[in-house]
Design an enzyme around this catalytic site. Sequence first.
Site, PDB file in Angstrom:
ATOM      1  N   ARG A   1       0.805  -1.221   0.000  1.00 27.89           N
ATOM      2  CA  ARG A   1       0.000   0.000   0.000  1.00 27.89           C
ATOM      3  C   ARG A   1       0.839   1.271   0.000  1.00 27.89           C
ATOM      4  O   ARG A   1       0.342   2.325  -0.386  1.00 27.89           O
ATOM      5  CB  ARG A   1      -1.016  -0.035   1.131  1.00 27.89           C
ATOM      6  CG  ARG A   1      -2.022  -1.176   0.903  1.00 27.89           C
ATOM      7  CD  ARG A   1      -3.187  -1.201   1.819  1.00 27.89           C
ATOM      8  NE  ARG A   1      -2.824  -1.392   3.206  1.00 27.89           N
ATOM      9  CZ  ARG A   1      -3.683  -1.329   4.204  1.00 27.89           C
ATOM     10  NH1 ARG A   1      -4.949  -1.076   3.976  1.00 27.89           N
ATOM     11  NH2 ARG A   1      -3.287  -1.533   5.432  1.00 27.89           N
TER      12      ARG A   1
ATOM     13  N   GLU B   1       3.032  -7.568  13.420  1.00 24.32           N
ATOM     14  CA  GLU B   1       2.042  -7.975  14.416  1.00 24.32           C
ATOM     15  C   GLU B   1       1.614  -9.420  14.290  1.00 24.32           C
ATOM     16  O   GLU B   1       1.320 -10.075  15.265  1.00 24.32           O
ATOM     17  CB  GLU B   1       0.752  -7.132  14.317  1.00 24.32           C
ATOM     18  CG  GLU B   1       0.936  -5.671  14.455  1.00 24.32           C
ATOM     19  CD  GLU B   1       0.922  -4.966  13.117  1.00 24.32           C
ATOM     20  OE1 GLU B   1       0.274  -3.920  13.034  1.00 24.32           O
ATOM     21  OE2 GLU B   1       1.557  -5.439  12.166  1.00 24.32           O
TER      22      GLU B   1
END
Length: 169
Positions: free
Chosen positions: A57, A95
């Site tokens: 992105r 994460e």
Amino acid sequence: MITIDDFDTYPDFPIEGILFYDIAPILASPERFREACVQLMPPSGAQVDVVAGVDARGFIFAPVVAQTLDVGMAMVRKKGKMPGDDLLESTAEIEYGARDLAVSASSVEGQHVLVIDDVLATGGTARAVAEMLERGGAASVRFSFLIEIGELPGRDVLEGYEVTSVVVV
């Protein structure tokens, strides 16, 4: 001005416990997309020779910022997605797993690099990118993120680097 209300959120995506911030509403609006790119720009007077977009992105915003600054763009890709003999590689702990990254050393050597990515969370990806760029001889590294998850340690992990975030949640 881009705010948290410009994002859609999806709890437990891509895994349980993660709140995903979707940038699709920003991309769907020419005005919001333009404003996001403006807010990702470095501070006035900051030296930038190349903008590095982080797969995937960061690729959306980086070319617009690079074109506006009248500088080139480098791509930080997922390992195995970029050809060349001068690749620098690193593994980022994120994460929900690990991510192998690569960048062309020739695109950053001696350059003042602005790294653009959509989210700063744990800082794992950004730290791995900074280390790759420095190994590649970058003169300096700074970061711009569309969104920063303030409760996570990303900014602390990037201590010593200039970090700009459009929205902090």
